[in-house]
Design a protein around this motif. Sequence first.
Motif, PDB file in Angstrom:
ATOM      1  N   ILE A 132     -68.963   5.459  45.311  1.00 47.47           N
ATOM      2  CA  ILE A 132     -69.644   4.888  44.152  1.00 47.47           C
ATOM      3  C   ILE A 132     -69.529   3.370  44.236  1.00 47.47           C
ATOM      4  O   ILE A 132     -68.455   2.828  44.473  1.00 47.47           O
ATOM      5  CB  ILE A 132     -69.029   5.392  42.836  1.00 47.47           C
ATOM      6  N   GLY A 133     -70.653   2.702  44.023  1.00 47.09           N
ATOM      7  CA  GLY A 133     -70.673   1.251  43.959  1.00 47.09           C
ATOM      8  C   GLY A 133     -70.979   0.812  42.535  1.00 47.09           C
ATOM      9  O   GLY A 133     -71.733   1.486  41.829  1.00 47.09           O
ATOM     10  N   ALA A 134     -70.398  -0.283  42.113  1.00 46.34           N
ATOM     11  CA  ALA A 134     -70.642  -0.803  40.767  1.00 46.34           C
ATOM     12  C   ALA A 134     -70.941  -2.288  40.830  1.00 46.34           C
ATOM     13  O   ALA A 134     -70.254  -3.039  41.521  1.00 46.34           O
ATOM     14  CB  ALA A 134     -69.436  -0.548  39.865  1.00 46.34           C
ATOM     15  N   SER A 135     -71.964  -2.693  40.109  1.00 45.24           N
ATOM     16  CA  SER A 135     -72.328  -4.102  40.011  1.00 45.24           C
ATOM     17  C   SER A 135     -72.176  -4.529  38.564  1.00 45.24           C
ATOM     18  O   SER A 135     -72.799  -3.958  37.666  1.00 45.24           O
ATOM     19  CB  SER A 135     -73.775  -4.308  40.469  1.00 45.24           C
ATOM     20  N   PHE A 136     -71.342  -5.539  38.336  1.00 44.09           N
ATOM     21  CA  PHE A 136     -71.098  -6.047  36.997  1.00 44.09           C
ATOM     22  C   PHE A 136     -71.749  -7.405  36.824  1.00 44.09           C
ATOM     23  O   PHE A 136     -71.751  -8.218  37.753  1.00 44.09           O
ATOM     24  CB  PHE A 136     -69.592  -6.160  36.735  1.00 44.09           C
ATOM     25  N   SER A 137     -72.267  -7.661  35.638  1.00 44.53           N
ATOM     26  CA  SER A 137     -72.959  -8.916  35.381  1.00 44.53           C
ATOM     27  C   SER A 137     -72.076 -10.119  35.680  1.00 44.53           C
ATOM     28  O   SER A 137     -72.545 -11.105  36.228  1.00 44.53           O
ATOM     29  CB  SER A 137     -73.459  -8.977  33.937  1.00 44.53           C
ATOM     30  N   ARG A 138     -70.790 -10.009  35.335  1.00 43.01           N
ATOM     31  CA  ARG A 138     -69.854 -11.097  35.628  1.00 43.01           C
ATOM     32  C   ARG A 138     -68.423 -10.595  35.527  1.00 43.01           C
ATOM     33  O   ARG A 138     -68.090  -9.789  34.675  1.00 43.01           O
ATOM     34  CB  ARG A 138     -70.076 -12.283  34.708  1.00 43.01           C
ATOM     35  N   PHE A 139     -67.593 -11.081  36.403  1.00 42.74           N
ATOM     36  CA  PHE A 139     -66.193 -10.662  36.432  1.00 42.74           C
ATOM     37  C   PHE A 139     -65.340 -11.445  35.435  1.00 42.74           C
ATOM     38  O   PHE A 139     -64.273 -10.993  35.069  1.00 42.74           O
ATOM     39  CB  PHE A 139     -65.604 -10.854  37.835  1.00 42.74           C
ATOM     40  N   ASP A 140     -65.782 -12.623  34.993  1.00 46.78           N
ATOM     41  CA  ASP A 140     -64.927 -13.452  34.148  1.00 46.78           C
ATOM     42  C   ASP A 140     -65.103 -13.201  32.648  1.00 46.78           C
ATOM     43  O   ASP A 140     -64.694 -14.005  31.822  1.00 46.78           O
ATOM     44  CB  ASP A 140     -65.106 -14.936  34.469  1.00 46.78           C
ATOM     45  N   ASP A 141     -65.662 -12.070  32.285  1.00 51.63           N
ATOM     46  CA  ASP A 141     -65.785 -11.669  30.896  1.00 51.63           C
ATOM     47  C   ASP A 141     -64.583 -10.779  30.547  1.00 51.63           C
ATOM     48  O   ASP A 141     -64.259  -9.847  31.283  1.00 51.63           O
ATOM     49  CB  ASP A 141     -67.097 -10.890  30.716  1.00 51.63           C
ATOM     50  N   ASN A 142     -63.901 -11.077  29.441  1.00 50.84           N
ATOM     51  CA  ASN A 142     -62.678 -10.347  29.093  1.00 50.84           C
ATOM     52  C   ASN A 142     -62.903  -8.846  28.942  1.00 50.84           C
ATOM     53  O   ASN A 142     -62.140  -8.037  29.476  1.00 50.84           O
ATOM     54  CB  ASN A 142     -62.057 -10.904  27.802  1.00 50.84           C
ATOM     55  N   TRP A 143     -63.935  -8.444  28.201  1.00 47.37           N
ATOM     56  CA  TRP A 143     -64.195  -7.018  28.008  1.00 47.37           C
ATOM     57  C   TRP A 143     -64.529  -6.349  29.338  1.00 47.37           C
ATOM     58  O   TRP A 143     -64.031  -5.261  29.634  1.00 47.37           O
ATOM     59  CB  TRP A 143     -65.310  -6.793  26.993  1.00 47.37           C
ATOM     60  N   LEU A 144     -65.363  -6.984  30.144  1.00 52.14           N
ATOM     61  CA  LEU A 144     -65.730  -6.387  31.425  1.00 52.14           C
ATOM     62  C   LEU A 144     -64.529  -6.297  32.358  1.00 52.14           C
ATOM     63  O   LEU A 144     -64.446  -5.393  33.182  1.00 52.14           O
ATOM     64  CB  LEU A 144     -66.882  -7.160  32.074  1.00 52.14           C
ATOM     65  N   THR A 145     -63.593  -7.210  32.231  1.00 50.90           N
ATOM     66  CA  THR A 145     -62.367  -7.147  33.032  1.00 50.90           C
ATOM     67  C   THR A 145     -61.566  -5.903  32.652  1.00 50.90           C
ATOM     68  O   THR A 145     -61.055  -5.189  33.526  1.00 50.90           O
ATOM     69  CB  THR A 145     -61.521  -8.411  32.864  1.00 50.90           C
ATOM     70  N   VAL A 146     -61.468  -5.631  31.363  1.00 51.58           N
ATOM     71  CA  VAL A 146     -60.771  -4.420  30.910  1.00 51.58           C
ATOM     72  C   VAL A 146     -61.489  -3.179  31.446  1.00 51.58           C
ATOM     73  O   VAL A 146     -60.868  -2.253  31.968  1.00 51.58           O
ATOM     74  CB  VAL A 146     -60.685  -4.378  29.364  1.00 51.58           C
ATOM     75  N   LEU A 147     -62.812  -3.169  31.329  1.00 51.71           N
ATOM     76  CA  LEU A 147     -63.608  -2.041  31.814  1.00 51.71           C
ATOM     77  C   LEU A 147     -63.439  -1.851  33.320  1.00 51.71           C
ATOM     78  O   LEU A 147     -63.154  -0.748  33.793  1.00 51.71           O
ATOM     79  CB  LEU A 147     -65.082  -2.256  31.467  1.00 51.71           C
ATOM     80  N   ARG A 148     -63.582  -2.929  34.075  1.00 51.46           N
ATOM     81  CA  ARG A 148     -63.469  -2.851  35.539  1.00 51.46           C
ATOM     82  C   ARG A 148     -62.089  -2.371  35.971  1.00 51.46           C
ATOM     83  O   ARG A 148     -61.955  -1.520  36.852  1.00 51.46           O
ATOM     84  CB  ARG A 148     -63.746  -4.215  36.187  1.00 51.46           C
ATOM     85  N   THR A 149     -61.061  -2.919  35.357  1.00 49.18           N
ATOM     86  CA  THR A 149     -59.688  -2.535  35.699  1.00 49.18           C
ATOM     87  C   THR A 149     -59.471  -1.055  35.436  1.00 49.18           C
ATOM     88  O   THR A 149     -58.900  -0.342  36.258  1.00 49.18           O
ATOM     89  CB  THR A 149     -58.681  -3.385  34.898  1.00 49.18           C
ATOM     90  N   GLY A 150     -59.945  -0.598  34.290  1.00 53.22           N
ATOM     91  CA  GLY A 150     -59.814   0.820  33.960  1.00 53.22           C
ATOM     92  C   GLY A 150     -60.576   1.710  34.923  1.00 53.22           C
ATOM     93  O   GLY A 150     -60.109   2.797  35.283  1.00 53.22           O
ATOM     94  N   MET A 151     -61.750   1.263  35.353  1.00 53.21           N
ATOM     95  CA  MET A 151     -62.538   2.059  36.294  1.00 53.21           C
ATOM     96  C   MET A 151     -61.844   2.148  37.644  1.00 53.21           C
ATOM     97  O   MET A 151     -61.837   3.211  38.270  1.00 53.21           O
ATOM     98  CB  MET A 151     -63.949   1.486  36.414  1.00 53.21           C
ATOM     99  N   VAL A 152     -61.252   1.051  38.088  1.00 53.75           N
ATOM    100  CA  VAL A 152     -60.506   1.069  39.355  1.00 53.75           C
ATOM    101  C   VAL A 152     -59.320   2.023  39.245  1.00 53.75           C
ATOM    102  O   VAL A 152     -59.083   2.845  40.136  1.00 53.75           O
ATOM    103  CB  VAL A 152     -60.033  -0.348  39.744  1.00 53.75           C
TER     104      VAL A 152
END
Length: 118
Positions: free
Chosen positions: A23-43
Amino acid sequence: MKKTLIATGLVALMGTTAAAQEIGASFSRFDDNWLTVLRTGMVEYAGTIDGLSYQQEDASDDLAKQIDQVRNFVASGVDAIIVNIVDTSAGAAVSAAAGDTPLVYVNREPDNVDVLPA
């Protein structure tokens, strides 16, 4: 709540096919606090699934870069793609880049979600 949302994207993709391994994931930006929480949880969640290869990319708020990332995921043969879309009006372009590869949008719904492929 966080775990439910984090797991939803991966579970939805895993539920569509028993053979999903990459599975590949593309995020709009890594430096967003909420997206960081989401990305970390997904990993973390992906690490609990035997045989799953999960990679994520930072689009740096650049739609053209995100579309290229989706195309690269397809070219590398991923079984599914998760996208946190840069521009909600670009759902058709991002979906077209994915072709026949299953794609799930997370956190931001494309404006034209009703006309996108299932």
